[in-house]
Motif scaffolding. Sequence first.
Motif, PDB file in Angstrom:
ATOM      1  N   TYR A 194      -4.662   4.880  -8.344  1.00  0.00           N
ATOM      2  CA  TYR A 194      -4.222   3.878  -7.367  1.00  0.00           C
ATOM      3  C   TYR A 194      -5.426   3.054  -6.914  1.00  0.00           C
ATOM      4  O   TYR A 194      -6.480   3.620  -6.607  1.00  0.00           O
ATOM      5  CB  TYR A 194      -3.593   4.603  -6.166  1.00  0.00           C
ATOM      6  N   GLU A 200      -2.708  -2.794  -6.365  1.00  0.00           N
ATOM      7  CA  GLU A 200      -1.991  -3.679  -5.438  1.00  0.00           C
ATOM      8  C   GLU A 200      -2.907  -4.734  -4.844  1.00  0.00           C
ATOM      9  O   GLU A 200      -4.081  -4.455  -4.604  1.00  0.00           O
ATOM     10  CB  GLU A 200      -1.334  -2.855  -4.336  1.00  0.00           C
ATOM     11  N   LYS A 254       0.870   3.702  -3.347  1.00  0.00           N
ATOM     12  CA  LYS A 254       0.337   5.069  -3.243  1.00  0.00           C
ATOM     13  C   LYS A 254       1.402   6.090  -3.652  1.00  0.00           C
ATOM     14  O   LYS A 254       1.135   7.021  -4.411  1.00  0.00           O
ATOM     15  CB  LYS A 254      -0.067   5.354  -1.795  1.00  0.00           C
ATOM     16  N   SER A 282       0.829  -1.218   0.000  1.00  0.00           N
ATOM     17  CA  SER A 282       0.000   0.000   0.000  1.00  0.00           C
ATOM     18  C   SER A 282       0.853   1.255   0.000  1.00  0.00           C
ATOM     19  O   SER A 282       0.637   2.161  -0.816  1.00  0.00           O
ATOM     20  CB  SER A 282      -0.933   0.033   1.217  1.00  0.00           C
ATOM     21  N   ASP A 309      -6.419  -0.091  -4.164  1.00  0.00           N
ATOM     22  CA  ASP A 309      -6.109  -1.032  -3.085  1.00  0.00           C
ATOM     23  C   ASP A 309      -7.162  -2.144  -3.132  1.00  0.00           C
ATOM     24  O   ASP A 309      -8.289  -1.955  -2.670  1.00  0.00           O
ATOM     25  CB  ASP A 309      -6.164  -0.271  -1.757  1.00  0.00           C
TER      26      ASP A 309
END
Length: 225
Positions: free
Chosen positions: A33, A131, A23, A19, A35
Amino acid sequence: MERAAVIVAIDGPSGTGKSSTSKAVAAQLGLSYLDTGAQYRAITWWMVANGIDIDDPAALAAAAGKPDIVSGTDPAHPTITVDGTDVAGPIRTQEVTSKVSAVSAVPEVRARITELQRSIAAGAERGIVVEGRDIGTTVLPDADLKIFLTASPEARAARRSGELKGADVHSTREALLKRDAADSSRKASPLAKADDAVEVDTTELTLPQVIECVVTLVEEKRAGK
Ligand SMILES: Nc1ncnc2c1ncn2[C@@H]1O[C@H](COP(=O)(O)OP(=O)(O)O)[C@@H](O)[C@H]1O
Ligand SMILES: Nc1ccn([C@H]2C[C@H](O)[C@@H](COP(=O)(O)OP(=O)(O)O)O2)c(=O)n1
């Protein structure tokens, strides 16, 4: 000339720096981005809030399509809502953390969230850093760059317990290894390094060093090296 959108996949176990690295890399390069762990946490939070039995895969599968999960992809202000409610705080509780592996092992849950991830990536005009655990292997197998972050269990537990203020390093380490084992051994799209991913061991690296390493790899890709 406008640069083509670049897609970066960053995978690895908990506490390897996915993370924070993703970022920072996205912010530095002007990319979006995402997550994906937050999305699995959000659907888990919804299952708990709606009384769905976490030990019943059929019940989880039947409910998988119900919550409306929306991720904001600005790396400076990532957001996550479920049916319009901000769940950024509630998805980080111990309860959600202990249940997320069971929920994310259900194929119908993964299919739903994977579709969402692909549409977000396709809509990111300048490109995106995504990610998770299965981004390079399953979600975006054609990503321009794939990174697989690792670190020793000791380093990862120390990082995580530092975040949880005072949490015992040993129990954090045990919980983390248990979740890694569950995530790596599930049938549906387990945590795994893609064959063409670059592995970066972050145990002895500072966060700025990891960020610099990934930024350099993206720039090399863009320059066509
Ligand atoms: N290379 C590093 N060295 C020291 N601490 C780090 C490093 N990378 C990340 N951290 C710290 O470890 C914690 C977990 O990082 P995070 O990016 O959330 O990992 P992940 O997303 O892989 O679980 C954060 O507090 C972060 O600041
Ligand atoms: N692409 C992904 C991302 C996360 N998951 C699942 C498995 C993980 O244990 C949980 C939580 O992921 P998250 O990245 O938030 O976990 P950490 O913050 O690194 O501890 O979600 C997944 O199955 N696939």
